[in-house]
Design an enzyme around this catalytic site. Structure first.
Site, PDB file in Angstrom:
ATOM      1  N   SER A  68       0.840  -1.200   0.000  1.00 29.22           N
ATOM      2  CA  SER A  68       0.000   0.000   0.000  1.00 29.22           C
ATOM      3  C   SER A  68       0.872   1.246   0.000  1.00 29.22           C
ATOM      4  CB  SER A  68      -0.891   0.003   1.236  1.00 29.22           C
ATOM      5  OG  SER A  68      -0.096   0.304   2.369  1.00 29.22           O
ATOM      6  N   LYS A  69       0.193   2.377   0.032  1.00 29.07           N
ATOM      7  CA  LYS A  69       0.900   3.670   0.023  1.00 29.07           C
ATOM      8  C   LYS A  69       1.936   3.731   1.144  1.00 29.07           C
ATOM      9  CE  LYS A  69      -1.835   6.856  -2.527  1.00 29.07           C
ATOM     10  NZ  LYS A  69      -3.232   6.388  -2.624  1.00 29.07           N
ATOM     11  N   ARG A  70       1.628   3.069   2.255  1.00 27.12           N
ATOM     12  CA  ARG A  70       2.548   3.112   3.394  1.00 27.12           C
ATOM     13  C   ARG A  70       3.915   2.508   3.048  1.00 27.12           C
ATOM     14  NH1 ARG A  70      -0.720   0.009   7.006  1.00 27.12           N
ATOM     15  NH2 ARG A  70      -2.200   0.184   5.308  1.00 27.12           N
ATOM     16  N   ASP A  71       3.951   1.678   2.029  1.00 26.60           N
ATOM     17  CA  ASP A  71       5.226   1.070   1.643  1.00 26.60           C
ATOM     18  C   ASP A  71       6.071   2.002   0.781  1.00 26.60           C
ATOM     19  OD1 ASP A  71       4.922  -1.629   2.823  1.00 26.60           O
ATOM     20  OD2 ASP A  71       3.143  -1.626   1.557  1.00 26.60           O
ATOM     21  N   GLY A  72       5.562   3.192   0.557  1.00 32.54           N
ATOM     22  CA  GLY A  72       6.369   4.211  -0.125  1.00 32.54           C
ATOM     23  C   GLY A  72       6.244   4.183  -1.637  1.00 32.54           C
TER      24      GLY A  72
END
Ligand code: GLU
Length: 489
Positions: free
Chosen positions: A252-256
């Site tokens: 997800s976005k959290r993984d950059g």
């Protein structure tokens, strides 16, 4: 049967790695079977869709080498088709207007929650009388359109990836909304929703195989009911596993990084990205084979070899694949890809005026590149205008005889303006002999004197590059001046 597959992205963001991977599998399948790969832009969500995302999706697919045979088709150009299908379902009593207000639906959900029931629409407006309808209309309520889902149905299909899948009608959340409420009084129907539009399009476009992410499994169950209702042939379905991060969560976005652009920016080559995505959930018949171009993989591709389990994103593997492609690329091509990274790092490079030198620099650093973005760091010692000394270089200078060695090299240089590789080797040989030391000491000292570091790319080649810019003498002199001021141990 001629195979026809599609990729159907929603332009609500840049081309996502998950969509790109789905596109890869559809493309491989189409090319393997000599079929068609179609691009359809699912832009019915007016609030979230943007033309720039459509452009990004198109350019991302093209960058990866995923050429499409038909399209792009835009769902917003096809609204009449969906409305016709909705009207048909209404006329045949397979769909109906539902006048529930958001508050009523919310209250229903709260009650279900209080009774520990899964949230669902309880089909309460399925059998409204004419009078009830007239009453709601008189109140000014605008209905959504719901498609009837039989709770007692079991929907079964042979999934191309997962084998037999079966889904209970009662687990589909009740009768499903297929069109929003009309926005204006001129419209008799509101905006058609995803499941309806997809089925109408897939029927109209003659799609034979729907290959998409497993997050669409529940949609597939709903869509099969719509195919039946519309009297159409049901395509084959194959659900590909999700892409997971290193901790096993959905990437997800959290993984950059999520969009193909992010990967491009990080310095991955399109060939490497495509190759990595091929492997992200698919295994070649020869499971040891890991490097393929898209056409090579298309020869070998079969949907049955797509894995059921989630595909863990493996940065080390992607880096390895990228480096394989980088190392194979001719310097005259690679140099063009490196220029933006040098420029971004603040180095002034002039590809037009300085091409041979930049190509030599590229050839020198290429073996140590994993990503294109490594180029500024790997070429810093040659591009940087200033010379700084690392503690290791200073320690090297303090070894016995090193200053003299550097003075001798500097003196030898005065005689040669343009150095050949042989000249450089001869100078090192001569100075080594003069100083009666090991060649390694001379080499390390020279590197420290020219570069300010004791490690880096091939020394002779680096030296020649500096020499071509008349920087070797300048730097050596600068080092000698610096050493004069350096307090001796
Ligand atoms: N627009 C959907 C998505 O982007 C397409 C799903 C499908 O392939 O049917 O997820």
């Amino acid at each position: 049967m001629a195979v026809r597959v599609r990729i159907a992205p929603s332009p609500t963001g840049n081309l996502h790695i998950g969509t790109a991977r789905t596109a890869v599998y559809n493309w491989l399948f189409a090319r393997h079977c000599g079929g068609k790969f179609i691009l359809r832009v699912e832009d019915t969500d007016k609030e979230r869709s943007r033309p720039e995302y459509t452009e990004n999706i198109k350019s991302g697919l093209a960058w990866l080498g995923l050429n499409w045979d038909e399209g792009p088709f835009f769902q917003t150009d096809r609204l009449d088709l969906y409305k016709k299908a909705i009207q048909e379902l209404l006329d045949r009593g397979l769909a109906y207007p539902c006048y529930c207000t958001p508050q009523e639906l919310e209250q229903m959900r709260q009650e279900q929650k209080a009774n520990k029931l899964a949230p669902r629409y309880d089909n309460r407006h399925r059998n409204l009388s004419k009078e009830q309808i007239a009453e709601f209309e008189a109140e000014g309520r605008k209905p959504v359109i719901r498609f009837k889902i039989d709770d007692d149905r079991t929907i079964v299909w042979q999934d191309l990836v997962r084998g037999q899948v079966s889904w209970n009608g009662s687990d589909l959340g009740g009768d499903m909304v297929i069109a929003r409420a009309a926005e204006s009084s001129e419209d008799n129907l509101g905006q058609p929703l995803y499941n309806l539009a997809v089925v109408v399009d897939d029927i109209d476009m003659g799609i034979t195989h729907v290959i998409r992410g497993e997050d669409h499994i529940a949609n597939t169950a709903k869509q099969i009911l719509l195919y039946e209702a519309l009297g159409a042939k049901i395509p084959e379905f194959g659900h590909t596993p999700l892409i997971l991060n290193e901790t096993g969560q959905k990437l997800s976005k959290r993984d950059g990084v999520t969009s193909i652009d992010d990967f491009k920016q990080k310095g991955f080559l399109p060939e490497a990205m495509a190759n990595y995505m091929i492997l992200l959930g698919w295994t070649a018949p020869d499971s040891t084979q890991e490097l393929f171009t898209l056409p090579e993989a298309a020869e070998l591709f079969s949907i049955e070899r797509v894995n059921k389990a989630g595909a863990k994103f493996d940065w080390a593997k992607l880096d390895w694949i990228n480096s394989q492609y980088l190392h194979k690329m001719p310097a005259n091509e690679l140099v063009e890809l490196l220029v933006p990274y040098w420029e971004e790092a603040g180095y002034k490079v002039d590809l037009e005026g300085d091409r041979p030198w930049l190509e030599s620099l590229t050839a020198l650093i290429a073996p140590s590149l994993t990503r294109l973005s490594d180029a500024p760091a790997e070429s810093r010692l040659l591009l940087s205008e200033s010379l700084e000394y690392s503690p290791d270089a200073i320690a090297q200078f303090q070894k016995e005889g090193v200053i003299e060695i550097l003075q001798n090299i500097n003196a030898a240089l005065a005689e040669n303006s343009a150095l050949s590789e042989q000249d450089a080797k001869d100078i090192i040989k001569k100075v080594t002999k003069q100083a009666k030391v090991k060649k390694g000491l001379v080499m390390r000292s020279l590197r420290a004197g020219l570069m300010g570091e004791v490690q880096g790319p091939d020394l002779t080649q680096s030296w020649l590059l500096l020499n071509q810019k008349s920087l070797d003498k300048v730097r050596l002199q600068q080092t000698l001046d610096f050493l004069e001021k350096l307090p001796s141990e």
